[in-house]
Motif scaffolding. Structure first.
Motif, PDB file in Angstrom:
ATOM      1  N   LEU A  66      39.776  47.044  84.726  1.00  0.00           N
ATOM      2  CA  LEU A  66      39.357  46.231  85.401  1.00  0.00           C
ATOM      3  C   LEU A  66      37.875  46.060  85.613  1.00  0.00           C
ATOM      4  O   LEU A  66      36.974  44.902  85.880  1.00  0.00           O
ATOM      5  CB  LEU A  66      40.074  46.904  87.123  1.00  0.00           C
ATOM      6  N   ASN A  67      36.761  47.205  85.116  1.00  0.00           N
ATOM      7  CA  ASN A  67      35.654  47.290  85.788  1.00  0.00           C
ATOM      8  C   ASN A  67      35.057  46.683  83.961  1.00  0.00           C
ATOM      9  O   ASN A  67      34.176  46.385  84.661  1.00  0.00           O
ATOM     10  CB  ASN A  67      35.298  48.138  86.184  1.00  0.00           C
ATOM     11  N   LEU A  68      35.870  47.542  83.257  1.00  0.00           N
ATOM     12  CA  LEU A  68      35.212  46.673  81.605  1.00  0.00           C
ATOM     13  C   LEU A  68      35.674  45.319  81.775  1.00  0.00           C
ATOM     14  O   LEU A  68      34.295  44.432  81.338  1.00  0.00           O
ATOM     15  CB  LEU A  68      36.415  47.352  80.594  1.00  0.00           C
ATOM     16  N   PHE A  69      36.750  44.091  82.322  1.00  0.00           N
ATOM     17  CA  PHE A  69      36.823  43.200  81.915  1.00  0.00           C
ATOM     18  C   PHE A  69      35.771  42.381  83.031  1.00  0.00           C
ATOM     19  O   PHE A  69      35.292  41.528  83.269  1.00  0.00           O
ATOM     20  CB  PHE A  69      37.988  42.887  83.408  1.00  0.00           C
ATOM     21  N   ILE A  70      35.648  43.027  84.325  1.00  0.00           N
ATOM     22  CA  ILE A  70      34.858  42.560  85.358  1.00  0.00           C
ATOM     23  C   ILE A  70      33.069  42.190  84.798  1.00  0.00           C
ATOM     24  O   ILE A  70      32.586  41.661  84.894  1.00  0.00           O
ATOM     25  CB  ILE A  70      34.720  43.174  86.896  1.00  0.00           C
ATOM     26  N   ALA A  71      32.686  43.706  84.027  1.00  0.00           N
ATOM     27  CA  ALA A  71      31.503  43.291  82.501  1.00  0.00           C
ATOM     28  C   ALA A  71      31.337  42.721  82.229  1.00  0.00           C
ATOM     29  O   ALA A  71      30.268  41.824  82.603  1.00  0.00           O
ATOM     30  CB  ALA A  71      31.036  44.922  82.516  1.00  0.00           C
ATOM     31  N   LEU A  72      32.578  42.181  81.362  1.00  0.00           N
ATOM     32  CA  LEU A  72      32.790  41.388  80.266  1.00  0.00           C
ATOM     33  C   LEU A  72      32.304  39.942  80.834  1.00  0.00           C
ATOM     34  O   LEU A  72      31.716  39.307  80.362  1.00  0.00           O
ATOM     35  CB  LEU A  72      33.486  41.555  78.999  1.00  0.00           C
ATOM     36  N   VAL A  73      32.737  39.537  81.958  1.00  0.00           N
ATOM     37  CA  VAL A  73      32.863  37.959  82.505  1.00  0.00           C
ATOM     38  C   VAL A  73      31.040  38.066  82.763  1.00  0.00           C
ATOM     39  O   VAL A  73      31.504  36.850  82.907  1.00  0.00           O
ATOM     40  CB  VAL A  73      33.607  38.345  83.719  1.00  0.00           C
ATOM     41  N   LEU A  74      30.569  39.096  84.218  1.00  0.00           N
ATOM     42  CA  LEU A  74      29.812  38.879  83.495  1.00  0.00           C
ATOM     43  C   LEU A  74      28.231  38.877  82.463  1.00  0.00           C
ATOM     44  O   LEU A  74      27.831  37.958  82.748  1.00  0.00           O
ATOM     45  CB  LEU A  74      29.109  40.025  84.588  1.00  0.00           C
ATOM     46  N   ASN A  75      28.856  39.376  81.417  1.00  0.00           N
ATOM     47  CA  ASN A  75      27.681  39.407  80.207  1.00  0.00           C
ATOM     48  C   ASN A  75      28.673  38.102  79.993  1.00  0.00           C
ATOM     49  O   ASN A  75      26.971  37.038  79.597  1.00  0.00           O
ATOM     50  CB  ASN A  75      28.545  40.345  79.327  1.00  0.00           C
ATOM     51  N   GLY A  86      25.606  46.655  83.229  1.00  0.00           N
ATOM     52  CA  GLY A  86      23.574  47.004  84.153  1.00  0.00           C
ATOM     53  C   GLY A  86      24.425  46.581  85.942  1.00  0.00           C
ATOM     54  O   GLY A  86      24.091  47.513  86.686  1.00  0.00           O
ATOM     55  N   ILE A  87      24.869  45.419  86.122  1.00  0.00           N
ATOM     56  CA  ILE A  87      25.219  45.025  87.422  1.00  0.00           C
ATOM     57  C   ILE A  87      26.581  45.746  87.888  1.00  0.00           C
ATOM     58  O   ILE A  87      26.909  46.482  89.177  1.00  0.00           O
ATOM     59  CB  ILE A  87      25.798  43.442  87.298  1.00  0.00           C
ATOM     60  N   VAL A  88      27.390  45.847  87.235  1.00  0.00           N
ATOM     61  CA  VAL A  88      28.687  46.604  87.509  1.00  0.00           C
ATOM     62  C   VAL A  88      27.556  48.487  87.497  1.00  0.00           C
ATOM     63  O   VAL A  88      28.487  48.745  88.190  1.00  0.00           O
ATOM     64  CB  VAL A  88      29.935  46.671  86.585  1.00  0.00           C
TER      65      VAL A  88
END
Length: 128
Positions: A66-75, A86-88
């Motif tokens: 889930l955290n990887l998904f959020i980081a990729l969506v933010l990317n 970095g944000i996560v």
């Protein structure tokens, strides 16, 4: 024959042997029951531990992905290959700082006292 014959003493021996045999059988049965109860308790504990470990591993994997998904969506939203990660990471750093500085162990102790109060030795409470 006299008042105290040895025939009377030998006639009681089979009855005593039968009583001892029954007592030994009872003790063997009780020992077997205790062993079976211990085996069932060990089996139940093993199943509960394995279930808990499995749920923890699945939960951890869900959390990581889930955290990887959020980081990729933010990317993708920031059009950057690394700012989402970095944000996560910064978010979890802020959470860590809040826990280290702001949350005292007493808060967890109060929660544990509230949740676990009177669960152990409940029937052993002494009246004052």
């Amino acid at each position: 024959m006299g008042l105290f014959s040895t025939e009377e003493d030998t006639s009681k021996t089979p009855r005593t042997d039968n009583l001892m045999g029954n007592l030994m059988g009872y003790l063997d049965t009780r020992i077997d029951i205790v062993r079976l109860e211990a085996q069932e308790k060990a089996k139940s504990t093993f199943v509960n531990v394995m279930h808990g470990v499995s749920m923890a591993v699945i939960g951890l994997l869900f959390f990581v992905f889930l955290n990887l998904f959020i980081a990729l969506v933010l990317n993708d939203a920031l059009d950057s290959p690394y700012w989402g990660f970095g944000i996560v990471a910064a978010f979890y750093l802020v959470v860590l700082i809040i826990f280290v500085v702001g949350v005292d162990k007493k808060a967890f102790q109060g929660l544990a006292d509230k949740l676990l109060n009177d669960t152990i030795y409940k029937s052993d409470k002494r009246q004052a």
